[in-house]
Every structure is written in structure tokens, then in C-alpha cells.
Design a protein around this motif. Structure first.
Motif, PDB file in Angstrom:
ATOM      1  N   MET A   1      22.313   2.319  -2.567  1.00  5.52           N
ATOM      2  CA  MET A   1      21.868   1.917  -3.913  1.00  5.52           C
ATOM      3  C   MET A   1      21.656   3.306  -4.686  1.00  5.52           C
ATOM      4  N   ASN A   2      21.947   3.766  -5.738  1.00  3.89           N
ATOM      5  CA  ASN A   2      21.686   5.005  -6.495  1.00  3.89           C
ATOM      6  C   ASN A   2      20.867   4.824  -7.491  1.00  3.89           C
ATOM      7  N   HIS A   3      19.616   3.942  -7.299  1.00  2.00           N
ATOM      8  CA  HIS A   3      18.719   3.753  -8.192  1.00  2.00           C
ATOM      9  C   HIS A   3      17.549   4.803  -8.107  1.00  2.00           C
ATOM     10  N   ALA A   4      17.199   5.465  -9.265  1.00  2.00           N
ATOM     11  CA  ALA A   4      16.317   6.690  -9.079  1.00  2.00           C
ATOM     12  C   ALA A   4      15.212   6.734 -10.435  1.00  2.00           C
ATOM     13  N   ILE A   5      14.200   7.177 -10.289  1.00  2.00           N
ATOM     14  CA  ILE A   5      13.327   7.648 -11.448  1.00  2.00           C
ATOM     15  C   ILE A   5      13.009   8.927 -11.394  1.00  2.00           C
ATOM     16  N   PHE A   6      13.022   9.586 -12.573  1.00  2.00           N
ATOM     17  CA  PHE A   6      12.790  10.998 -12.612  1.00  2.00           C
ATOM     18  C   PHE A   6      11.853  11.297 -14.143  1.00  2.00           C
ATOM     19  N   VAL A   7      11.111  12.408 -13.614  1.00  2.00           N
ATOM     20  CA  VAL A   7      10.398  12.840 -14.942  1.00  2.00           C
ATOM     21  C   VAL A   7      11.261  14.071 -15.401  1.00  2.00           C
ATOM     22  N   VAL A   8      11.816  14.357 -16.647  1.00  2.00           N
ATOM     23  CA  VAL A   8      12.814  15.238 -16.960  1.00  2.00           C
ATOM     24  C   VAL A   8      12.243  15.555 -18.362  1.00  2.00           C
ATOM     25  N   LYS A   9      12.783  16.788 -18.867  1.00  2.00           N
ATOM     26  CA  LYS A   9      12.606  17.521 -20.299  1.00  2.00           C
ATOM     27  C   LYS A   9      13.843  17.552 -20.683  1.00  2.00           C
ATOM     28  N   VAL A  10      13.842  17.209 -21.992  1.00  2.00           N
ATOM     29  CA  VAL A  10      15.179  17.247 -22.966  1.00  2.00           C
ATOM     30  C   VAL A  10      15.472  18.649 -23.539  1.00  2.00           C
ATOM     31  N   ILE A  11      16.443  19.163 -23.167  1.00  2.00           N
ATOM     32  CA  ILE A  11      16.832  20.530 -23.465  1.00  2.00           C
ATOM     33  C   ILE A  11      17.839  20.496 -24.638  1.00  2.00           C
ATOM     34  N   GLU A  12      18.451  19.513 -24.859  1.00  2.00           N
ATOM     35  CA  GLU A  12      19.459  19.655 -26.056  1.00  2.00           C
ATOM     36  C   GLU A  12      19.565  18.424 -26.926  1.00  2.00           C
ATOM     37  N   LYS A  13      20.078  18.532 -27.951  1.00  2.00           N
ATOM     38  CA  LYS A  13      20.258  17.431 -29.068  1.00  2.00           C
ATOM     39  C   LYS A  13      21.242  16.462 -28.486  1.00  2.00           C
ATOM     40  N   PRO A  14      21.024  15.232 -28.730  1.00  2.00           N
ATOM     41  CA  PRO A  14      22.005  14.254 -28.350  1.00  2.00           C
ATOM     42  C   PRO A  14      23.464  14.408 -28.724  1.00  2.00           C
ATOM     43  N   VAL A  15      24.345  13.882 -27.935  1.00  2.00           N
ATOM     44  CA  VAL A  15      25.691  13.834 -28.360  1.00  2.00           C
ATOM     45  C   VAL A  15      26.408  12.445 -28.409  1.00  2.00           C
ATOM     46  N   HIS A  16      26.764  12.030 -29.583  1.00  2.00           N
ATOM     47  CA  HIS A  16      27.173  10.758 -29.926  1.00  2.00           C
ATOM     48  C   HIS A  16      28.603  10.478 -29.345  1.00  2.00           C
ATOM     49  N   LEU A  17      28.826   9.562 -28.394  1.00  2.00           N
ATOM     50  CA  LEU A  17      30.232   9.178 -28.026  1.00  2.00           C
ATOM     51  C   LEU A  17      30.609   7.963 -28.508  1.00  2.00           C
ATOM     52  N   ILE A  18      31.914   7.818 -28.789  1.00  2.00           N
ATOM     53  CA  ILE A  18      32.562   6.592 -29.237  1.00  2.00           C
ATOM     54  C   ILE A  18      33.893   6.330 -28.560  1.00  2.00           C
ATOM     55  N   TYR A  19      33.803   5.033 -27.679  1.00  2.00           N
ATOM     56  CA  TYR A  19      35.091   4.889 -26.939  1.00  2.00           C
ATOM     57  C   TYR A  19      35.239   3.270 -27.407  1.00  2.00           C
ATOM     58  N   LYS A  20      36.539   3.172 -28.265  1.00  2.00           N
ATOM     59  CA  LYS A  20      36.865   1.811 -28.678  1.00  2.00           C
ATOM     60  C   LYS A  20      35.697   1.217 -29.253  1.00  2.00           C
ATOM     61  N   GLU A  21      35.229  -0.175 -28.989  1.00  7.20           N
ATOM     62  CA  GLU A  21      34.157  -0.773 -29.588  1.00  7.20           C
ATOM     63  C   GLU A  21      32.481   0.063 -28.938  1.00  7.20           C
ATOM     64  N   CYS A  22      32.679   0.620 -27.771  1.00 13.39           N
ATOM     65  CA  CYS A  22      31.497   0.795 -27.112  1.00 13.39           C
ATOM     66  C   CYS A  22      30.848   2.499 -27.699  1.00 13.39           C
ATOM     67  N   GLN A  23      29.753   2.411 -27.946  1.00 11.29           N
ATOM     68  CA  GLN A  23      28.984   3.679 -28.517  1.00 11.29           C
ATOM     69  C   GLN A  23      27.899   3.881 -27.437  1.00 11.29           C
ATOM     70  N   SER A  24      27.989   5.254 -27.381  1.00 12.65           N
ATOM     71  CA  SER A  24      26.793   5.711 -26.156  1.00 12.65           C
ATOM     72  C   SER A  24      26.329   7.303 -26.612  1.00 12.65           C
ATOM     73  N   MET A  25      25.369   7.501 -25.877  1.00  9.58           N
ATOM     74  CA  MET A  25      24.961   9.012 -26.118  1.00  9.58           C
ATOM     75  C   MET A  25      24.728   9.785 -25.036  1.00  9.58           C
ATOM     76  N   GLU A  26      25.045  11.080 -24.914  1.00  5.66           N
ATOM     77  CA  GLU A  26      24.882  11.907 -23.798  1.00  5.66           C
ATOM     78  C   GLU A  26      23.779  12.776 -23.992  1.00  5.66           C
ATOM     79  N   ILE A  27      22.851  13.243 -23.224  1.00  6.72           N
ATOM     80  CA  ILE A  27      21.592  13.859 -23.618  1.00  6.72           C
ATOM     81  C   ILE A  27      21.486  14.722 -22.177  1.00  6.72           C
ATOM     82  N   LYS A  28      21.404  16.164 -22.489  1.00  5.16           N
ATOM     83  CA  LYS A  28      21.189  17.133 -21.393  1.00  5.16           C
ATOM     84  C   LYS A  28      19.593  17.472 -21.199  1.00  5.16           C
ATOM     85  N   VAL A  29      19.120  17.159 -19.946  1.00 10.62           N
ATOM     86  CA  VAL A  29      17.761  17.273 -19.545  1.00 10.62           C
ATOM     87  C   VAL A  29      17.755  17.986 -18.169  1.00 10.62           C
TER      88      VAL A  29
END
Length: 96
Positions: A1-29
């Protein structure tokens, strides 16, 4: 299983992704402090559903977060691996 817990710092603004009906967001940390100079300490978070709105509403660049999710890796032996985490839970991390 690849389940994990991290403490991270956000370093960039989020990037919105749209693929067909699905919407997601990518964030660099990144991890707050790397253990070794040559170690990778940056990750990309994938946010879906209500977490996208919550992130935009409550968090900004330079904030610390506790994330819980599933690790994914994309790459080959000769190429640089790209590590992403599909976020299942997201919590603020307060430094006092």
C-alpha cells in the motif's frame, strides 16, 4: 500500500486541471527541511472535489499542511521520477 502522511510547505500557487468532466488541482510542495543535500524534497499534490475549494479558501503559499494520501510515481530507471500524492485528507499545521 502506498498510503502516507507528510508535513509539507506550499511553495507555488495551485494549477487548475480540467479533463472532460473531472476537475482537479496540482500544487507544488516541499518538505520543510531536507535530510541530505542531494535528496529530493519536492512533491506535487493532486486535489479533487471539495478539497479544491477548501484549499483556495483557507490556504496560501508558504503555509504548512499535514496531508494524508496515496503516493504515485511516474518515471523510469534512466529518467527522473515524478512523485505525486493524491490527497485524501488535508489539515493545517500551526507553528507556535
Amino acid at each position: 500500500m502506498n498510503h502516507a502522511i507528510f508535513v509539507v510547505k506550499v511553495i507555488e500557487k495551485p494549477v487548475h486541471l480540467i479533463y472532460k468532466e473531472c476537475q482537479s488541482m496540482e500544487i507544488k510542495v516541499k518538505f520543510p527541511a531536507p535530510r541530505q543535500k542531494d535528496s529530493r524534497n519536492e512533491l506535487t499534490l493532486l486535489l479533487w472535489g471539495d478539497y479544491k475549494g477548501d484549499f483556495i479558501k483557507y490556504y496560501k503559499t508558504q503555509d504548512y499542511l499535514i496531508i494524508e494520501g496515496t503516493l504515485t510515481s511516474k518515471g523510469y530507471a534512466n529518467e527522473e521520477n515524478e512523485i505525486k500524492i493524491i490527497v485524501k485528507k488535508l489539515y493545517p499545521f500551526l507553528l507556535i
